[in-house]
Structures are given as C-alpha cells and as structure tokens.
Design an enzyme around this catalytic site. Structure first.
Site, PDB file in Angstrom:
ATOM      1  N   ASN A 121       0.857  -1.191   0.000  1.00 36.56           N
ATOM      2  CA  ASN A 121       0.000   0.000   0.000  1.00 36.56           C
ATOM      3  C   ASN A 121       0.901   1.251   0.000  1.00 36.56           C
ATOM      4  O   ASN A 121       1.713   1.445   0.906  1.00 36.56           O
ATOM      5  CB  ASN A 121      -0.895  -0.050   1.255  1.00 36.56           C
ATOM      6  CG  ASN A 121      -1.835   1.134   1.333  1.00 36.56           C
ATOM      7  OD1 ASN A 121      -1.445   2.264   1.057  1.00 36.56           O
ATOM      8  ND2 ASN A 121      -3.065   0.894   1.718  1.00 36.56           N
ATOM      9  N   HIS A 145       0.963   6.236   1.872  1.00 38.60           N
ATOM     10  CA  HIS A 145       1.690   7.198   2.697  1.00 38.60           C
ATOM     11  C   HIS A 145       2.891   7.827   2.001  1.00 38.60           C
ATOM     12  O   HIS A 145       3.484   8.762   2.528  1.00 38.60           O
ATOM     13  CB  HIS A 145       2.016   6.586   4.057  1.00 38.60           C
ATOM     14  CG  HIS A 145       0.748   6.324   4.813  1.00 38.60           C
ATOM     15  ND1 HIS A 145      -0.202   7.308   4.993  1.00 38.60           N
ATOM     16  CD2 HIS A 145       0.222   5.198   5.340  1.00 38.60           C
ATOM     17  CE1 HIS A 145      -1.249   6.802   5.637  1.00 38.60           C
ATOM     18  NE2 HIS A 145      -1.008   5.515   5.845  1.00 38.60           N
ATOM     19  N   HIS A 181      -5.612   3.731  -1.762  1.00 40.26           N
ATOM     20  CA  HIS A 181      -6.948   4.094  -1.257  1.00 40.26           C
ATOM     21  C   HIS A 181      -7.228   5.541  -1.642  1.00 40.26           C
ATOM     22  O   HIS A 181      -6.576   6.459  -1.156  1.00 40.26           O
ATOM     23  CB  HIS A 181      -6.936   3.918   0.271  1.00 40.26           C
ATOM     24  CG  HIS A 181      -8.252   4.200   0.936  1.00 40.26           C
ATOM     25  ND1 HIS A 181      -8.435   4.068   2.284  1.00 40.26           N
ATOM     26  CD2 HIS A 181      -9.451   4.609   0.441  1.00 40.26           C
ATOM     27  CE1 HIS A 181      -9.687   4.370   2.604  1.00 40.26           C
ATOM     28  NE2 HIS A 181     -10.319   4.718   1.492  1.00 40.26           N
ATOM     29  N   ARG A 221      -9.299   8.258  -0.924  1.00 37.28           N
ATOM     30  CA  ARG A 221     -10.276   8.656   0.101  1.00 37.28           C
ATOM     31  C   ARG A 221     -11.133   9.793  -0.416  1.00 37.28           C
ATOM     32  O   ARG A 221     -10.706  10.579  -1.273  1.00 37.28           O
ATOM     33  CB  ARG A 221      -9.558   9.082   1.379  1.00 37.28           C
ATOM     34  CG  ARG A 221      -8.871   7.935   2.094  1.00 37.28           C
ATOM     35  CD  ARG A 221      -8.339   8.389   3.443  1.00 37.28           C
ATOM     36  NE  ARG A 221      -9.409   8.500   4.398  1.00 37.28           N
ATOM     37  CZ  ARG A 221      -9.672   7.620   5.370  1.00 37.28           C
ATOM     38  NH1 ARG A 221      -8.912   6.563   5.517  1.00 37.28           N
ATOM     39  NH2 ARG A 221     -10.675   7.800   6.188  1.00 37.28           N
ATOM     40  N   ARG A 229      -6.922  12.884   0.998  1.00 37.70           N
ATOM     41  CA  ARG A 229      -5.824  13.314   1.877  1.00 37.70           C
ATOM     42  C   ARG A 229      -4.481  12.732   1.469  1.00 37.70           C
ATOM     43  O   ARG A 229      -3.446  13.240   1.825  1.00 37.70           O
ATOM     44  CB  ARG A 229      -6.137  12.977   3.327  1.00 37.70           C
ATOM     45  CG  ARG A 229      -6.056  11.515   3.647  1.00 37.70           C
ATOM     46  CD  ARG A 229      -6.241  11.253   5.109  1.00 37.70           C
ATOM     47  NE  ARG A 229      -7.601  11.500   5.530  1.00 37.70           N
ATOM     48  CZ  ARG A 229      -8.156  10.907   6.597  1.00 37.70           C
ATOM     49  NH1 ARG A 229      -7.438  10.094   7.345  1.00 37.70           N
ATOM     50  NH2 ARG A 229      -9.403  11.131   6.924  1.00 37.70           N
ATOM     51  N   GLU A 255      -8.690   0.682  -3.260  1.00 35.41           N
ATOM     52  CA  GLU A 255      -9.534   0.742  -2.054  1.00 35.41           C
ATOM     53  C   GLU A 255     -10.443   1.941  -2.145  1.00 35.41           C
ATOM     54  O   GLU A 255      -9.995   3.052  -2.461  1.00 35.41           O
ATOM     55  CB  GLU A 255      -8.654   0.903  -0.817  1.00 35.41           C
ATOM     56  CG  GLU A 255      -8.022  -0.361  -0.348  1.00 35.41           C
ATOM     57  CD  GLU A 255      -7.283  -0.126   0.968  1.00 35.41           C
ATOM     58  OE1 GLU A 255      -7.568   0.863   1.667  1.00 35.41           O
ATOM     59  OE2 GLU A 255      -6.400  -0.920   1.261  1.00 35.41           O
ATOM     60  N   THR A 307      -8.346   3.625   8.371  1.00 37.77           N
ATOM     61  CA  THR A 307      -9.579   2.827   8.334  1.00 37.77           C
ATOM     62  C   THR A 307      -9.667   2.030   9.631  1.00 37.77           C
ATOM     63  O   THR A 307      -9.002   1.022   9.805  1.00 37.77           O
ATOM     64  CB  THR A 307      -9.545   1.895   7.101  1.00 37.77           C
ATOM     65  OG1 THR A 307      -9.150   2.673   5.980  1.00 37.77           O
ATOM     66  CG2 THR A 307     -10.914   1.307   6.838  1.00 37.77           C
ATOM     67  N   GLU A 342     -11.211  -9.195   2.962  1.00 41.13           N
ATOM     68  CA  GLU A 342      -9.954  -8.851   3.613  1.00 41.13           C
ATOM     69  C   GLU A 342     -10.253  -8.688   5.091  1.00 41.13           C
ATOM     70  O   GLU A 342     -11.106  -7.884   5.486  1.00 41.13           O
ATOM     71  CB  GLU A 342      -9.358  -7.564   3.024  1.00 41.13           C
ATOM     72  CG  GLU A 342      -8.037  -7.233   3.701  1.00 41.13           C
ATOM     73  CD  GLU A 342      -7.194  -6.222   2.954  1.00 41.13           C
ATOM     74  OE1 GLU A 342      -7.293  -6.143   1.711  1.00 41.13           O
ATOM     75  OE2 GLU A 342      -6.426  -5.502   3.620  1.00 41.13           O
ATOM     76  N   HIS A 354      -3.776  -4.447   7.776  1.00 36.44           N
ATOM     77  CA  HIS A 354      -3.915  -3.255   8.612  1.00 36.44           C
ATOM     78  C   HIS A 354      -3.032  -3.348   9.838  1.00 36.44           C
ATOM     79  O   HIS A 354      -3.243  -4.209  10.697  1.00 36.44           O
ATOM     80  CB  HIS A 354      -5.363  -2.963   9.037  1.00 36.44           C
ATOM     81  CG  HIS A 354      -5.548  -1.497   9.334  1.00 36.44           C
ATOM     82  ND1 HIS A 354      -5.172  -0.922  10.522  1.00 36.44           N
ATOM     83  CD2 HIS A 354      -6.001  -0.480   8.563  1.00 36.44           C
ATOM     84  CE1 HIS A 354      -5.409   0.379  10.478  1.00 36.44           C
ATOM     85  NE2 HIS A 354      -5.907   0.672   9.287  1.00 36.44           N
TER      86      HIS A 354
HETATM   87  N1  PXP Z   1      -5.926  -3.127   3.970  1.00 41.75           N
HETATM   88  C1  PXP Z   1      -6.887  -2.171   3.984  1.00 41.75           C
HETATM   89  C2  PXP Z   1      -8.239  -2.533   3.491  1.00 41.75           C
HETATM   90  C3  PXP Z   1      -6.607  -0.864   4.438  1.00 41.75           C
HETATM   91  O1  PXP Z   1      -7.568   0.060   4.458  1.00 41.75           O
HETATM   92  C4  PXP Z   1      -5.295  -0.568   4.853  1.00 41.75           C
HETATM   93  C5  PXP Z   1      -4.949   0.815   5.311  1.00 41.75           C
HETATM   94  O2  PXP Z   1      -5.250   1.734   4.356  1.00 41.75           O
HETATM   95  C6  PXP Z   1      -4.332  -1.576   4.782  1.00 41.75           C
HETATM   96  C7  PXP Z   1      -4.674  -2.850   4.356  1.00 41.75           C
HETATM   97  C8  PXP Z   1      -2.898  -1.329   5.123  1.00 41.75           C
HETATM   98  O3  PXP Z   1      -2.781  -0.965   6.466  1.00 41.75           O
HETATM   99  P1  PXP Z   1      -1.393  -0.407   6.972  1.00 41.75           P
HETATM  100  O4  PXP Z   1      -1.134   0.846   6.211  1.00 41.75           O
HETATM  101  O5  PXP Z   1      -1.645  -0.167   8.425  1.00 41.75           O
HETATM  102  O6  PXP Z   1      -0.376  -1.462   6.710  1.00 41.75           O
END
Ligand code: PXP
Length: 247
Positions: free
Chosen positions: A10, A13, A46, A48, A52, A73, A104, A154, A197
């Site tokens: 992901n 960030h 994602h 949003r 952001r 996402e 999330t 998920e 997550h």
């Molecule tokens: N899976 C989903 C569905 C998420 O919303 C997120 C966070 O955006 C993640 C995985 C990844 O989480 P993390 O950034 O905490 O590793």
C-alpha cells in the site's frame, strides 16, 4: 501445504508525505515501481473521499504505468463506483470511511447493509473487477460478504496488531484465534481470504501462517521502514518473514 502468500504494498503514505509539502515529490508511482522490482505481487491505493493522500491523478498514473495488479480501495459511494468503473482496476476493496478517522479504523458493516452493498458491487463485478470487502473477523460479516456476492474478503488485523503493540498476549491470542477461525470459515464458503492493517515485522508471522490467507496488504509500516533502509530492503525483509512463517 498452504498456498503461496502474496504481498500487496500500500503506497498511500508516499502520497501523504508528498501532500505534506504540496508539489509532486515523493512520487507514489515511483514507489509502486520500486515495490514491483522488490517483489511485491500487487499495489494497493486508497482514494479517500477527502483525497488526503492518493489523488485522482495518482490512480490514473498507476493504471497507465503499472504492470502489477492494482487493488483500488474505496468507500461504497456513487462517486467512487464511477471512478472504479472508469478505470476497471484488477480489484476493488470496499472499505468503511469516516472523514475524521486517521486510518480505516474498523471493518465494513456488511450484515446491516446487505441489500445496498449487493447492488453496489454488482456493476463492479460485471466490469471484471475482483470485489473484496474489508471486514472484521466476525461470523456475521463473513457470511454477509458471501451472500452479497463478493469474491474476496480482507480481514482487518488492526485489533490483533494493537494487542501485539501493547504487549497484551492474551488479547493478541484471542484476536489471532478469531482471525484463524474466520479465515477458515470464509475459505469454506469459497471466498478468497486476504488480511491487513497495522502489520509489522514483529506481528506478521502468525498471520502469514494462517493457511487460508492468500494475500497480505501492508502499507504504513513498510513506507515508514523505507525511510531508514529503503523500500526494496523493507519489502524483501517482510517477504522473508512471511515466507518463513508460511513454512
Ligand atoms: N488493507 C486495507 C483494506 C486498508 O484500508 C489498509 C490501510 O489503508 C491496509 C490494508 C494497510 O494498512 P497499513 O497501512 O496499516 O499497513
């Protein structure tokens, strides 16, 4: 023997850091390409509602340049559905979204919104996207996700990771047991099981060892670790731990 476990990286960030200053750097697409070179199996982003981190232009650029599958996402809104139908990413992961949350925080309430969600995901499936639903490890949610026609769930690992971070062994074991049971239930219903997550090097092992889980989506920790060791090294280390845990 457990099937191979995929890693989705992901990159949200990277966009968070870019947006802290405005402008174009650091570029999330560059991070996606590096992740690919480092052995990621997919890229997750994602979009949003408040934009952001990831922007509409990022999604466009990722769709144009990525060779890896994109896991898009999104919240279950008309706006996001239209964007997904325009781009037709490999997968869409439907997540709950609250403007004021930092991330999330919980899974989607599928059981209470079954009818609406069944109608919402139907056109996405028809467009060829794999539809994944981000849910808590809860029987009612797993069964509802199956009934609405999702192909993938998920499982939200946030509570498990928090227990690990707090050093609360009993809570961590209870969360792990819930995740293990719900992964087995979902698999028995014919759903593909993903999880994610909050995962880190320290807590990913027991999750990677759950045989029904086919994919982990990890972002915040990998992007943070990349500040110190670089994204390729961070991904390679995560993959190594996942592989060892899988056995
Ligand atoms: N899976 C989903 C569905 C998420 O919303 C997120 C966070 O955006 C993640 C995985 C990844 O989480 P993390 O950034 O905490 O590793």
């Amino acid at each position: 023997m457990a099937e191979q476990l995929r890693l989705g990286v992901n990159i949200d960030h990277v966009a968070t850091v870019r947006n802290a200053r405005g402008g174009a750097l650091p570029d999330p697409v560059r991070a996606a390409k590096l992740a690919e070179a480092a052995g990621a199996d997919g890229i997750t982003a994602h979009l949003r509602e408040d934009r952001r981190h990831i922007s509409d232009a990022d999604i466009e650029a990722l769709m144009e340049t990525l060779t890896l599958p994109l896991n898009f996402e999104m919240a279950a809104t008309d706006e996001m559905q239209a964007i997904a139908l325009r781009h037709k990413p490999h997968a869409v992961c439907i997540v709950p979204e609250r403007r004021e949350e930092r991330t999330t925080e919980g899974g989607l309430e599928v059981a209470r919104e079954e009818n609406r969600l069944a109608h919402f995901i139907a056109p996405l499936r028809e467009a060829g996207c794999r539809v994944s639903i981000f849910i808590a490890a809860d029987r009612a949610q797993v069964e509802a996700a199956h009934r609405i026609g999702a192909q993938v769930i998920e499982l939200h690992t946030g509570a498990y990771c928090e227990a690990y971070a707090d050093g609360d062994d009993a809570a961590q074991a209870a969360e792990l047991s819930r995740l293990t049971d719900m992964a087995a239930l979902a698999h028995s219903l014919g759903l593909e099981v993903h999880a994610g997550h909050g995962l880190t090097y320290g807590d990913v092992g027991p999750i990677a060892a759950i045989p029904e889980i086919r994919e982990l989506n990890i972002g915040h920790f990998l992007i943070g670790e990349a500040i110190f060791v670089g994204l390729e090294v961070a991904i390679a280390e995560m993959r190594r731990i996942m592989r060892e845990a899988r056995g």
